[in-house]
Design an enzyme around this catalytic site. Structure first.
Site, PDB file in Angstrom:
ATOM      1  CG  ASP A 129      -1.780   1.213   1.340  1.00 44.11           C
ATOM      2  OD1 ASP A 129      -2.940   1.123   0.910  1.00 44.11           O
ATOM      3  OD2 ASP A 129      -1.318   2.251   1.846  1.00 44.11           O
ATOM      4  CE1 TYR A 160       0.673   7.626   2.806  1.00 47.62           C
ATOM      5  CE2 TYR A 160       1.081   5.376   2.081  1.00 47.62           C
ATOM      6  CZ  TYR A 160       0.307   6.286   2.773  1.00 47.62           C
ATOM      7  OH  TYR A 160      -0.817   5.844   3.445  1.00 47.62           O
ATOM      8  CE  LYS A 210      -3.889   4.665   0.891  1.00 44.95           C
ATOM      9  NZ  LYS A 210      -2.431   4.373   0.931  1.00 44.95           N
ATOM     10  CG  HIS A 217      -4.646   9.545   0.711  1.00 39.23           C
ATOM     11  ND1 HIS A 217      -3.279   9.528   0.570  1.00 39.23           N
ATOM     12  CD2 HIS A 217      -4.867   9.010   1.933  1.00 39.23           C
ATOM     13  CE1 HIS A 217      -2.709   9.031   1.636  1.00 39.23           C
ATOM     14  NE2 HIS A 217      -3.658   8.709   2.496  1.00 39.23           N
ATOM     15  CG  LEU A 222       0.328  -1.652  15.401  1.00 36.04           C
ATOM     16  CD1 LEU A 222       1.830  -1.920  15.421  1.00 36.04           C
ATOM     17  CD2 LEU A 222      -0.440  -2.855  15.926  1.00 36.04           C
ATOM     18  CB  SER A 227       7.624  -2.576  10.514  1.00 39.01           C
ATOM     19  OG  SER A 227       8.848  -2.546  11.235  1.00 39.01           O
ATOM     20  NE  ARG A 236       9.858  -3.216  16.068  1.00 40.14           N
ATOM     21  CZ  ARG A 236      10.186  -1.976  16.416  1.00 40.14           C
ATOM     22  NH1 ARG A 236       9.817  -0.960  15.640  1.00 40.14           N
ATOM     23  NH2 ARG A 236      10.876  -1.740  17.504  1.00 40.14           N
ATOM     24  CG  ASN A 260       3.723  -6.343  12.111  1.00 41.00           C
ATOM     25  OD1 ASN A 260       3.568  -6.551  13.306  1.00 41.00           O
ATOM     26  ND2 ASN A 260       4.257  -5.229  11.651  1.00 41.00           N
TER      27      ASN A 260
END
Length: 289
Positions: A49, A54, A83, A115, A206, A247, A252, A256
């Protein structure tokens, strides 16, 4: 996307989307993106994603092209989401979507989302926002019809935004991506999505890292023999809700994805759900006209 053993959910387009994808928010630079993608592909991730805002679409596309041969994968084995940036909302939406395709260097994007319900440069209450959203949706519908965007959807829409879109669209959105975790259960939004066969997807599972130290989450994690992060992600996927953990740390990233060899008890699920207080760790779209 070809079928794989990765647990998935159906979209209203008939395509299945992996339940777990790698979120790439704040992953910056070729090296960091390459490392995260390598760890993700090794751990079994097949969904990724990204977004125009970003600023890593080009790095993600490059990393995937370089790493697919290593794992014996083709483009059809992957599910890529990007997005539309708020600066391109409205008249520039088609140009923005095509720019994402160019940055990724892909012939199509599996899922493309608007977005944000607002427009960069306008105040949230500006009455131009609904018209700009409608113009953006018309543009992505056009690219969807051409096969450049295999599925289209939205992110950060409220129940009111969703109802407005569904009443006027030609193509019902395939997915809504919003903040979702035990402190923000989004019950009304989930009901709207269910009524119209729109997949509901979680980000910030999280709570920007704050929920992993919540006493209830830690208690459930101890009782389950899992990490707090795994418990929070499992709480969502056990309800059939796709997640996008992010991450840059390989261990991690791997951890995940380790969500499908355990089940939370009904008591633990209820304990987590009881934390719902409507609390947001991210931006609030409720004031956007």
């Amino acid at each position: 996307m070809s079928s794989s053993s990765s647990p998935s959910v159906p979209l209203n387009t008939g395509v299945r989307m992996p339940l777990v994808g790698l979120g790439t928010y704040k992953l910056r630079g070729p090296q960091e993106v390459h490392c995260a993608v390598d760890a993700a592909l090794a751990a079994g991730y097949r969904a990724f994603d990204t977004a125009a805002v970003y600023c890593n679409e080009a790095d993600l596309g490059k990393a995937l092209r370089e790493l697919m041969p290593k794992y014996g994968l083709t483009r059809e084995d992957l599910f890529i989401t990007s997005k539309l940036g708020p600066k391109d909302q409205g008249v520039k939406a088609k140009e923005g979507a095509l720019h994402s395709l160019s940055e990724l260097e892909m012939d199509y994007i599996d899922l493309y989302l608007i977005h944000w319900p607002g427009t960069q440069g306008l105040v949230v209450a500006d009455p131009q926002n609904p018209g700009n959203r409608a113009q953006s949706w018309a543009a992505v519908e056009e690219l969807h019809a051409e096969g450049k965007l295999r599925a289209i959807g939205v992110s950060n829409y409220t129940p009111a935004h969703m109802k407005q879109l569904i009443q006027t669209c030609n193509v019902v959105p395939a997915l809504l991506q919003v903040e979702f975790h035990p402190r923000l259960c989004q019950t009304e939004l989930r009901e709207v999505c269910e009524q119209h066969s729109v997949c509901f997807q979680a980000y910030s599972s999280l709570g920007k890292g704050e929920l992993v130290s919540d006493p209830v989450v830690m208690e459930v994690a101890r009782g389950s023999g899992r990490t707090p992060a795994q418990v929070l992600l499992r709480w969502a996927v056990q309800q059939g809700i796709p997640v996008l953990p992010k991450s840059s740390h390989p261990e991690r990233v791997k951890g995940n994805m380790e969500l499908f060899d355990f089940t939370l008890s009904d008591a633990h699920m209820d304990r987590l759900s009881s934390l719902d207080s409507g609390h947001r760790f991210c931006w609030d779209p409720s004031e956007v006209a």
